[in-house]
Design a protein around this motif. Structure first.
Motif, PDB file in Angstrom:
ATOM      1  N   TYR A  23       0.864  -1.137   0.064  1.00  0.00           N
ATOM      2  CA  TYR A  23      -0.022   0.101  -0.044  1.00  0.00           C
ATOM      3  C   TYR A  23       0.753   1.422  -0.077  1.00  0.00           C
ATOM      4  N   CYS A  27       0.674   4.240  -2.887  1.00  0.00           N
ATOM      5  CA  CYS A  27       0.525   5.430  -2.456  1.00  0.00           C
ATOM      6  C   CYS A  27       1.496   6.546  -3.020  1.00  0.00           C
ATOM      7  N   ARG A  31      -0.112   7.984  -6.168  1.00  0.00           N
ATOM      8  CA  ARG A  31      -0.698   9.112  -5.760  1.00  0.00           C
ATOM      9  C   ARG A  31       0.334  10.538  -5.653  1.00  0.00           C
ATOM     10  N   TYR A  68      -7.676  -4.657   2.695  1.00  0.00           N
ATOM     11  CA  TYR A  68      -7.673  -3.165   2.543  1.00  0.00           C
ATOM     12  C   TYR A  68      -9.116  -2.480   2.513  1.00  0.00           C
ATOM     13  N   SER A  71     -10.013   1.097  -1.107  1.00  0.00           N
ATOM     14  CA  SER A  71     -10.658   1.370  -2.528  1.00  0.00           C
ATOM     15  C   SER A  71     -11.875   0.380  -2.250  1.00  0.00           C
ATOM     16  N   LYS A  72     -13.056   1.116  -2.528  1.00  0.00           N
ATOM     17  CA  LYS A  72     -14.224   0.511  -2.579  1.00  0.00           C
ATOM     18  C   LYS A  72     -14.394  -0.595  -3.555  1.00  0.00           C
ATOM     19  N   GLU A  73     -13.928  -0.252  -4.827  1.00  0.00           N
ATOM     20  CA  GLU A  73     -13.865  -1.277  -5.636  1.00  0.00           C
ATOM     21  C   GLU A  73     -13.194  -2.468  -5.527  1.00  0.00           C
ATOM     22  N   LEU A  74     -12.032  -2.347  -5.010  1.00  0.00           N
ATOM     23  CA  LEU A  74     -11.331  -3.567  -4.549  1.00  0.00           C
ATOM     24  C   LEU A  74     -12.045  -4.311  -3.675  1.00  0.00           C
ATOM     25  N   PHE A 101      -3.045  -3.377  -9.048  1.00  0.00           N
ATOM     26  CA  PHE A 101      -2.483  -1.957  -8.974  1.00  0.00           C
ATOM     27  C   PHE A 101      -1.006  -1.949  -9.813  1.00  0.00           C
ATOM     28  N   GLU A 445      -3.154   0.716   7.040  1.00  0.00           N
ATOM     29  CA  GLU A 445      -3.835   1.829   6.262  1.00  0.00           C
ATOM     30  C   GLU A 445      -3.510   3.208   6.893  1.00  0.00           C
TER      31      GLU A 445
END
Ligand code: N01
Length: 537
Positions: A23, A27, A31, A68, A71-74, A101, A445
Motif C-alpha cells: 500500500y 500511495c 498518488r 484493505y 478502494s471501494k472497488e477492490l 495495481f 492503512e
C-alpha cells in the motif's frame, strides 16, 4: 531473484512487500508520483503470510475485516471463502492486489536489506542488500512487520538433533510430511494453538511442550454464506467506519456494559453466547475486561471451566487450565478444536514450566522429568517482536549512530513513526503504535496514509526532511507507558508485548495500548497543526 533495478537512486525506498509495503508503494508512486523501489527478502509478496505457512495458519481477524478498505472497488470485487482467511487465500488476495495495481514491477524480490545508513551531507539514505548492492533514497520506509524475526530458543544440542526441526515463521514452502512421525511442538501461543490440531491429525504422535498455559476461544470457522458476502459487499462504508472507530480496528463494537452491571447468571449467559459466537469478539462482551482485574477474573474462570469440560483427562485439563495471567493480557488465541485435541490417543502434553527443557538430544527433547524421542520438532516459539525486524537491518542515523544503540534501553520514537537522529526514516506499525493490538490492515492503512500525507506536505512546502524532537519522543514514550499501565496488559509478565520472550531484551511495553481510534485522532491533530514535535527543514 529479480534483476536489480537500473537506477540506483530513488525518492523513496520501502523495505518489505506485505500489506504495508504494497500500500505504501501504491500511495507514493501512484498518488504522489514518486520514484519508488520496494526491497523484499522473499521471492513473492505477502510479508508475514509469505513466511508463515505452518499447518493451520489462518488469520484470527475475520476475513471481511482483513483486507484493505482504501478502494471501494477492490473491497467489493474480492470475495473471501471462510469466516477466517487461510494463509493460501491471503496470499491470493495480496497477489491480486499487487497485480491489480501493477505493483510488482517496482518490487525487487529475493533482496534482503542488511544495512541502511543516513548520509547527512547528501540528505539521503543508502541501503545495502545482502548481495552487496547499494541503493539510495531521500525517504526510507520500513514495512517489515512486527512479527517477522523468528525466535528459535537457544537450546543446547539443537545442532545435534538427528531429525528435522522447523520454526513456524520460516516454514518450508514444500510443506512437511508428518505421516508416521513422532512430532514435538514447543510453544502454546496463537501459532502453537492453531497448529496443534492439524499436526495431531497427521502425525503418528504429537507431544505439545507447554511452558505457559493459555486461554483460547473457539474460532467457529465456517464457509461464508452468499447472504453474508453480499451484505459485506454492500456495506463497505459502514464496515470501514466501524473499524476506524473501535479501539482495536475490528468490525465489532465493545459492549458498553460492565461485568458488574449484570447478575452472575446473566454474566454466565453472556459468556456462553460469546463462546458460541467465537473468535476475538469474546473480549468485547464487557467494557471492563481489560482494565479491572476482578472483572477479568470472571472471564478467566469461565474459560478455565470450559477447558475442564472439554479435556477428559483431569490431570491434563488442570495443566492446560493452570493459567497465570489475566485473559487477553497476552494476545488471546482462537482455535479450532485445540483443547479437544488433547483427548486424542496420539497426543501428549508435557509441562515444561515445572520440568523445563534441558537440552535437545540427537533422539529428541530431554526435560527435567523425561526424555521424548522425536522425529520432528516444531518451534512455535514466536518472534523477536516489533523491534527485532528493525534492529537486524543495522540502521544507522546521523553520525553513524546505530538504531540498536538509540534503543538500547527499549524503543523510543514519536508516534511509533519516527526516531530523532534518523531523518526521513518512517517505521510503519513501529513500536509505540497500536499495530499488534489492532486489526493489522486498519493500523497499516492509517500509518501509510499519514506517512504519504506527511511526505506530500513536506514537498508542497518545499522542504526536504523531517524528524522528531527528543522532547516529543520523551513525551510519547510516557504516553505509551501510561496507556499500557491503564490496562491489565503488563500483568502478563512473560508476554512478547513486553519483550519478555527474548532473553536479554529490555522489558518495555512496546505497542500503544490507548486504542486505534484515539491514536488516529492524535496523529491527525499533529498533522493538522503543522507537525508539532517534528523538525522539518
Ligand atoms: O508466539 P508467542 P506465536 N521453551 O510468542 C513458548 C500473531 N499470530 O507465534 O509464554 C518452551 O505468542 C512460549 O512460552 P512462554 C499473534 O499476534 C497471529 O504463537 O514464553 N516454550 C509461548 O507459549 C501472536 O500473539 C495469528 O512461557 C517456549 C510460545 O512459545 C503472535 O503472532 C496467528 C520457549 C510462543 O508464543 C505470536 O504468536 C498466529 C522455550 N524456550 C500468530 N520459548 C493471526 O491470526 C518460547 N516458548 C494473524
Amino acid at each position: 531473484m529479480t534483476p536489480a533495478p537500473a537506477a540506483r537512486s530513488f525518492d523513496a525506498l520501502i523495505i518489505g512487500a506485505g500489506f504495508s509495503g504494497l500500500y505504501q508503494l501504491l500511495c507514493l508512486r501512484d498518488r504522489l508520483g514518486l520514484n519508488v523501489q520496494v526491497l523484499e527478502a522473499g521471492d513473492g509478496v505477502g510479508g508475514t503470510w509469505y513466511w508463515n505457512r505452518y499447518p493451520g495458519a489462518r488469520c484470527d481477524s475475520e476475513s471481511h475485516s482483513y483486507n484493505y478498505t482504501f478502494s471501494k472497488e477492490l473491497f467489493e470485487e474480492w470475495e473471501w471463502s471462510e469466516r477466517y482467511p487461510e494463509q493460501p487465500e491471503i496470499m491470493r488476495y495480496l497477489n491480486h492486489v499487487a497485480d491489480r495495481f501493477d505493483l510488482k514491477r517496482d518490487i525487487c524480490f529475493g533482496t534482503r536489506v542488511v544495512a541502511a545508513r543516513h548520509d547527512e551531507a547528501a540528505g539521503s539514505w543508502t541501503v545495502t542488500t545482502e548481495a552487496g548492492e547499494k541503493l539510495t533514497a531521500q525517504f526510507l520506509i520500513t514495512a517489515v512487520g512486527c512479527l517477522s524475526t523468528a525466535n528459535v530458543p537457544a537450546l543446547p544440542g539443537l545442532g545435534d538433533f538427528a531429525g528435522r526441526w522447523y520454526h513456524t515463521g520460516q516454514w518450508p514452502h514444500e510443506g512437511v510430511d508428518f505421516r508416521g512421525k513422532r512430532v514435538g511442538l514447543v510453544g502454546t501461543g496463537s501459532t502453537g494453538i492453531q497448529a496443534t490440531p492439524v499436526i495431531a491429525e497427521a502425525a503418528a504422535h504429537l507431544t505439545v511442550f507447554q511452558r505457559t498455559p493459555n486461554y483460547s476461544v473457539p474460532a467457529h470457522n465456517a464457509p461464508l454464506t452468499p447472504e453474508f458476502r453480499q451484505w459485506v459487499r454492500h456495506n463497505h462504508a459502514e464496515l470501514r467506519r466501524i473499524m476506524q472507530s473501535t479501539p482495536n480496528g475490528h468490525p465489532f463494537v465493545i459492549e458498553d456494559r460492565s461485568v458488574w452491571d449484570v447478575t452472575a447468571e446473566q454474566r454466565q449467559a453472556i459468556y456462553e453466547a460469546a463462546w458460541a459466537k467465537g473468535g476475538l469478539q469474546f473480549r468485547a462482551a464487557f467494557r471492563d475486561l481489560l482494565v479491572d482485574k476482578e472483572a477479568n477474573d470472571t472471564a478467566a474462570a469461565f474459560l478455565k471451566d470450559k477447558i475442564r469440560e472439554i479435556v477428559k483427562d483431569p490431570a491434563t485439563a488442570e495443566l492446560l487450565a493452570d493459567i497465570d495471567h489475566p485473559y487477553a493480557a497476552k494476545r488471546p488465541p482462537i482455535d479450532s478444536d485445540y483443547f479437544a485435541t488433547f483427548n486424542r490417543p496420539n497426543v501428549t502434553l508435557a509441562d515444561v514450566r515445572r520440568a523445563p527443557i534441558e537440552r535437545i538430544t540427537p533422539a529428541g527433547i530431554r526435560t527435567a522429568a523425561a526424555e521424548y524421542p522425536l522425529d520432528i520438532i516444531v518451534f512455535a516459539t514466536g518472534f523477536d517482536a516489533m523491534t527485532g525486524p528493525l534492529l537486524r537491518m543495522n540502521i544507522e542515523g546521523r553520525d553513524g549512530r546505530a538504531l540498536a544503540e538509540a534503543w538500547e534501553a527499549g524503543p523510543r520514537n514519536y508516534l511509533g513513526l519516527q526516531v530523532a537522529g534518523f531523518p526521513n526514516l518512517f517505521t510503519i506499525t513501529g513500536p509505540g503504535s497500536p499495530s499488534v493490538l489492532c486489526n493489522m490492515p486498519v493500523a497499516i492503512e492509517q500509518h501509510v496514509e499519514w506517512i504519504t500525507d506527511c511526505i506530500a506536505r513536506l514537498r508542497a512546502d518545499g522542504l526536504a526532511r523531517i524528524e522528531p524532537t527528543e522532547a516529543a519522543m520523551d513525551d510519547w514514550v510516557t504516553q505509551v507507558n501510561d496507556a499500557a499501565h491503564a490496562t491489565l496488559l503488563p500483568q502478563a509478565h512473560h508476554s512478547w508485548y513486553l519483550g519478555a520472550n527474548v532473553p536479554g531484551k529490555p522489558r518495555v511495553f512496546m505497542p500503544y495500548a490507548g486504542g486505534m481510534a484515539r491514536y488516529r485522532a492524535i496523529c491527525d491533530e499533529v498533522a493538522a497543526a503543522g507537525y508539532p514535535g517534528f523538525m522539518r527543514g
